[in-house]
Design a protein around this motif. Sequence first.
Motif, PDB file in Angstrom:
ATOM      1  N   VAL A  31       0.833  -1.195   0.000  1.00  0.00           N
ATOM      2  CA  VAL A  31       0.000   0.000   0.000  1.00  0.00           C
ATOM      3  C   VAL A  31       0.870   1.248   0.000  1.00  0.00           C
ATOM      4  CG1 VAL A  31      -1.847  -1.204   1.222  1.00  0.00           C
ATOM      5  CG2 VAL A  31      -0.144   0.098   2.523  1.00  0.00           C
ATOM      6  N   TYR A  38       3.110   4.834  -8.734  1.00  0.00           N
ATOM      7  CA  TYR A  38       3.440   3.514  -8.211  1.00  0.00           C
ATOM      8  C   TYR A  38       4.696   3.020  -8.909  1.00  0.00           C
ATOM      9  CZ  TYR A  38       1.559   1.477 -12.530  1.00  0.00           C
ATOM     10  OH  TYR A  38       1.338   1.146 -13.841  1.00  0.00           O
ATOM     11  N   ARG A  64       2.729   3.377  -4.259  1.00  0.00           N
ATOM     12  CA  ARG A  64       2.325   1.996  -4.079  1.00  0.00           C
ATOM     13  C   ARG A  64       3.268   1.071  -4.846  1.00  0.00           C
ATOM     14  NH1 ARG A  64      -3.958   1.823  -5.615  1.00  0.00           N
ATOM     15  NH2 ARG A  64      -3.339   3.478  -7.053  1.00  0.00           N
ATOM     16  N   ARG A 185      -4.453   2.295  -0.339  1.00  0.00           N
ATOM     17  CA  ARG A 185      -3.703   3.549  -0.172  1.00  0.00           C
ATOM     18  C   ARG A 185      -3.248   3.774   1.282  1.00  0.00           C
ATOM     19  NH1 ARG A 185      -3.997   6.046  -4.945  1.00  0.00           N
ATOM     20  NH2 ARG A 185      -5.797   5.684  -6.295  1.00  0.00           N
TER      21      ARG A 185
END
Length: 312
Positions: A31, A38, A64, A185
């Motif tokens: 997360v 990401y 992420r 998240r």
Amino acid sequence: MAKKPPADPAPQQLKKIVKAAIFPPIGIARVGNSDDQYFLAPEVPDPLPEPPGFYRDAKGALKRQAVRFRVYGLNAAGVAVRELTADEAKIEWHVHLANKKSAWYQFQLALDIPEAVDAPPTLLRNGTVSDRAALTIDPGPRRISGKNQSGRKYTFGSGKFMGTPVYLGELRTDDDGRLIVLGGRGVSASYDKSKAVTFANNEAWHDDVSDGPVTAKVTFKGQELPVDPAWIIVAPPNYGPMQKSVRTMWDLQAPPPAAPFLRARHPPDLRAPFPSSMGQRRIRRRVRMESAAEPLRAAVAGAAFATRRHRA
């Protein structure tokens, strides 16, 4: 003139794709609270270090960690022939993320190890909540296929915790139709505003980590191939990248019995290391419950067997 001996059919059989497998068999996503950035999880055992600041976006939020899944075509011996992409095969990915921790037992001791027999009874979390389904964040499965696909319909956002929607992640595909899985998240909260008093087992709390099966329907040259599935785990952030977890000397000296399976099935530059001993036990239990493929069970159970043998 002497006739030439017939060609040996063995080399052709070794190149014939009759089934498929998803790689990695166990993917670790993480997360992060970045709005849109990401990075992909390492796909080699010892990746090069990233430059300073790589893991955060311009605002300082954590990116992420996503997992990229591939499909490999295998011959009759179960050896990888080559990767199959959307250019030559129709690949429909199926993923099911869920978070059922709050409806499960408290985090005290793994329930499938010998020590659990003599341990104090393990209690259910949130034992005063009679509607156990309300504690389970399960948005159901999602499907995705094709190249460069993304969007709202591929998100895991319909699950709820005590009536409150919880976003667990989303699916995407890349230029070759490979699957990309992103997790939550990094949001955690309490439905009754109670305070968190320990690192685990906080009553009324939830977070947005998750895990679940990854499967695929693969059609190659007009034939649907049997496909060995995989598993996705969405974990907390890795605050110490490049650091090796603690392991025993036995684990270092004696590789798991199923290691040759991974060496034979996947190219050397794509083999991933086994998870920690505790992770092996948890994954083995979850895989058994979901009836995953025999090769995956053998790999994880073999690693756990080596650890138990050392402890004995």
